[in-house]
Write a protein that holds these residues in place. Structure first.
Motif, PDB file in Angstrom:
ATOM      1  N   GLU A   1       1.009  -1.220   0.010  1.00 53.62           N
ATOM      2  CA  GLU A   1      -0.174  -0.066  -0.070  1.00 53.62           C
ATOM      3  C   GLU A   1       1.068   1.391   0.026  1.00 53.62           C
ATOM      4  OE1 GLU A   1      -3.953   1.811   2.571  1.00 53.62           O
ATOM      5  OE2 GLU A   1      -2.359   0.805   3.484  1.00 53.62           O
TER       6      GLU A   1
ATOM      7  N   TYR B   1      -5.926   7.143  -3.801  1.00 54.14           N
ATOM      8  CA  TYR B   1      -6.899   6.616  -2.646  1.00 54.14           C
ATOM      9  C   TYR B   1      -6.468   5.080  -2.440  1.00 54.14           C
ATOM     10  CZ  TYR B   1      -9.372  10.770  -3.741  1.00 54.14           C
ATOM     11  OH  TYR B   1      -9.871  12.241  -4.014  1.00 54.14           O
ATOM     12  N   THR B   2      -6.499   4.591  -1.297  1.00 58.51           N
ATOM     13  CA  THR B   2      -6.236   3.309  -1.229  1.00 58.51           C
ATOM     14  C   THR B   2      -6.986   2.350  -0.426  1.00 58.51           C
ATOM     15  OG1 THR B   2      -4.650   3.582   0.737  1.00 58.51           O
ATOM     16  CG2 THR B   2      -3.672   3.554  -1.578  1.00 58.51           C
ATOM     17  N   ALA B   3      -7.116   1.125  -0.641  1.00 51.32           N
ATOM     18  CA  ALA B   3      -8.004   0.110   0.188  1.00 51.32           C
ATOM     19  C   ALA B   3      -7.198  -1.070   0.452  1.00 51.32           C
ATOM     20  CB  ALA B   3      -9.120  -0.097  -0.552  1.00 51.32           C
ATOM     21  N   ARG B   4      -7.491  -1.786   1.354  1.00 53.50           N
ATOM     22  CA  ARG B   4      -6.705  -3.198   1.991  1.00 53.50           C
ATOM     23  C   ARG B   4      -7.404  -4.209   1.709  1.00 53.50           C
ATOM     24  NH1 ARG B   4      -2.711  -2.111   7.116  1.00 53.50           N
ATOM     25  NH2 ARG B   4      -1.904  -0.306   6.214  1.00 53.50           N
ATOM     26  N   SER B   5      -8.587  -4.143   0.763  1.00 52.88           N
ATOM     27  CA  SER B   5      -9.310  -5.615   0.192  1.00 52.88           C
ATOM     28  C   SER B   5      -9.990  -5.039  -0.856  1.00 52.88           C
ATOM     29  CB  SER B   5     -10.138  -5.944   1.330  1.00 52.88           C
ATOM     30  OG  SER B   5     -11.147  -5.350   1.618  1.00 52.88           O
TER      31      SER B   5
ATOM     32  N   GLU C   1     -13.274  -5.719  -1.085  1.00 57.63           N
ATOM     33  CA  GLU C   1     -14.511  -5.380  -0.310  1.00 57.63           C
ATOM     34  C   GLU C   1     -14.356  -3.853   0.144  1.00 57.63           C
ATOM     35  OE1 GLU C   1     -13.993  -9.514  -0.743  1.00 57.63           O
ATOM     36  OE2 GLU C   1     -12.753  -8.060   0.334  1.00 57.63           O
ATOM     37  N   GLU C   2     -13.281  -3.510   0.522  1.00 60.62           N
ATOM     38  CA  GLU C   2     -13.078  -2.279   1.145  1.00 60.62           C
ATOM     39  C   GLU C   2     -13.063  -1.347  -0.156  1.00 60.62           C
ATOM     40  OE1 GLU C   2     -10.159   0.734   3.925  1.00 60.62           O
ATOM     41  OE2 GLU C   2      -9.569  -1.358   3.023  1.00 60.62           O
ATOM     42  N   ALA C   3     -12.480  -1.594  -1.292  1.00 63.80           N
ATOM     43  CA  ALA C   3     -12.483  -0.549  -2.293  1.00 63.80           C
ATOM     44  C   ALA C   3     -13.895  -0.552  -2.996  1.00 63.80           C
ATOM     45  CB  ALA C   3     -11.551  -1.279  -3.366  1.00 63.80           C
ATOM     46  N   GLU C   4     -14.741  -1.700  -2.923  1.00 57.15           N
ATOM     47  CA  GLU C   4     -15.856  -1.610  -3.448  1.00 57.15           C
ATOM     48  C   GLU C   4     -16.598  -0.442  -2.529  1.00 57.15           C
ATOM     49  OE1 GLU C   4     -17.295  -2.493  -6.104  1.00 57.15           O
ATOM     50  OE2 GLU C   4     -16.256  -4.382  -6.793  1.00 57.15           O
ATOM     51  N   SER C   5     -16.876  -0.562  -1.105  1.00 56.88           N
ATOM     52  CA  SER C   5     -17.435   0.210  -0.313  1.00 56.88           C
ATOM     53  C   SER C   5     -17.098   1.690  -0.403  1.00 56.88           C
ATOM     54  CB  SER C   5     -17.340  -0.390   1.050  1.00 56.88           C
ATOM     55  OG  SER C   5     -15.885   0.030   1.567  1.00 56.88           O
ATOM     56  N   MET C   6     -15.651   1.846  -0.641  1.00 60.62           N
ATOM     57  CA  MET C   6     -14.954   3.308  -1.008  1.00 60.62           C
ATOM     58  C   MET C   6     -15.557   4.019  -2.358  1.00 60.62           C
ATOM     59  SD  MET C   6     -11.422   2.825   0.653  1.00 60.62           S
ATOM     60  CE  MET C   6     -10.789   4.456   0.165  1.00 60.62           C
TER      61      MET C   6
END
Length: 364
Positions: free
Chosen positions: A184, A200-204, A206-211
């Motif tokens: 990351e 912008y970053t996400a650690r999964s 699922e998190e990327a979808e929610s963001m």
């Protein structure tokens, strides 16, 4: 069986920690049979390729008097049965046989995925980050692109809730959980060092979808439709998405040349695609009641095809030939010195379908 939807298949596989990695934009409704016949690709093509890489065996019905049922391929990854009839059928667009069952390879779900979405004011900045990732001995899960004009269009079709301005570069890297923080940070610094104004970053996933990090890319075609309907309000329109691929080293040149030829012809173009493997989807549209613009669009897609061939690429990366690209297929084969292949393809068609009843007139 051929009617199983890829989305449903993956819901079942996830229970056991596995996935079938081919994910076209229509993954929730696309069927196994449809994906096989179209040779489908998708967002994860940067790492996993297309359907031809994931089909081990097929059961198919031939269009002869007996309705012969033929099984080809194996249940093993190593399999030599003479000519590779499995991969002949994959991507054949329904012209040779009716697929009824398939044996597919699957792969473990990644332990973790880091997703980074960055926006660059220049194409050079995007390409600097792209080239650096490509040179880092990393095989990303996804590498997706939308140019600045297309990002602006997409923002009008979906509310992402964060600043989205400039050329978009979406990267996903799968890894083990211990490496998440390191990857990351590496991606964030790499994007910034190449001039990204927003990261912008996400650690999964699922998190990327929610963001909403995947929302803009998933709305590429919706943005291209919106562009055309806005240009021709109150009229029925056709959106023509192209599907060329070029060597990754030629990506920026291809993008610039496609935009230049579009502007020269007076056509508004939207450009995005699966840049991990050099595949871009520029799109223009026209109103169905304007024959002059329709002819101009058809000349445009021939020009885009010429650009792809001049840069060492192909006129059809994943969308197939169908009816519209038969002329372009001949153009490509002539360009590479392979025009004789068309007659070989016609001979194969006659062997499988002598009465020409399966998708007649398509491909060849």
């Amino acid at each position: 069986e051929a009617g199983v939807r890829l989305g449903d298949l993956n819901v079942e596989l996830a229970r056991y920690g596995y996935t079938f990695p081919i994910d076209p934009g229509s993954v929730s409704i696309a069927t196994v049979g449809g994906a096989i016949n179209s040779g489908a690709g998708g967002l994860r093509g940067a790492k996993y390729g297309t359907m031809r890489d994931w089909v081990l065996g097929l059961t198919m019905v031939l269009p002869d008097e007996r309705g012969s049922i033929v099984r080809v391929g194996c249940r093993t990854t190593k399999c030599r049965q003479g000519y590779d009839l499995v991969r002949l059928i994959v991507g054949s667009e329904g012209t040779l046989a009716v697929v009824t069952e398939a044996t597919l390879k699957i792969t473990p779900l990644p332990e973790a995925v880091v997703v980074t979405l960055a926006f660059f004011p220049t194409l050079e900045g995007f390409y600097g980050a792209y080239r650096e990732i490509k040179s880092a001995r990393v095989q990303p899960l996804m590498m997706e692109f939308m140019d600045a004009e297309t990002v602006e269009l997409a923002r009008q079709t979906v509310d992402v809730g964060f600043k989205a301005e400039g050329n978009m570069f979406l990267v996903a890297v799968d890894c083990n959980s211990e490496a998440v923080a390191r990857i990351e940070e590496w991606l964030r610094k790499l994007m910034a060092a190449n001039g990204a104004t927003s990261v912008y970053t996400a650690r999964s996933l699922e998190e990327a979808e929610s963001m909403g990090l995947l929302a803009l890319r998933r709305n590429l075609f919706a943005a291209q439709i919106a562009m055309t309907t806005k240009l021709y309000p109150g009229r029925r329109v056709v959106v023509h998405p192209e599907d060329i691929a070029v060597p990754p080293s030629k990506l920026v040149e291809a993008i610039r040349r496609v935009r230049a030829v579009s502007e020269e012809m007076g056509l508004k173009v939207s450009i995005g695609g699966h840049v991990g493997d050099g595949n871009i989807h520029p799109a223009v549209g026209y109103p169905v009641d304007d024959e002059r613009v329709r002819r101009k669009v058809y000349e445009w897609y021939r020009e885009v095809a010429r650009i792809a061939l001049e840069l060492g690429g192909t006129v059809s990366a994943e969308h197939g030939i169908g009816l519209l690209k038969k002329e372009l297929l001949a153009m490509e084969l002539e360009h590479i010195g392979g025009l004789r292949a068309l007659e070989i393809m016609r001979s194969i068609k006659r062997v499988f379908d002598p009465k020409n009843i399966l998708n007649p007139g398509k491909v060849i």
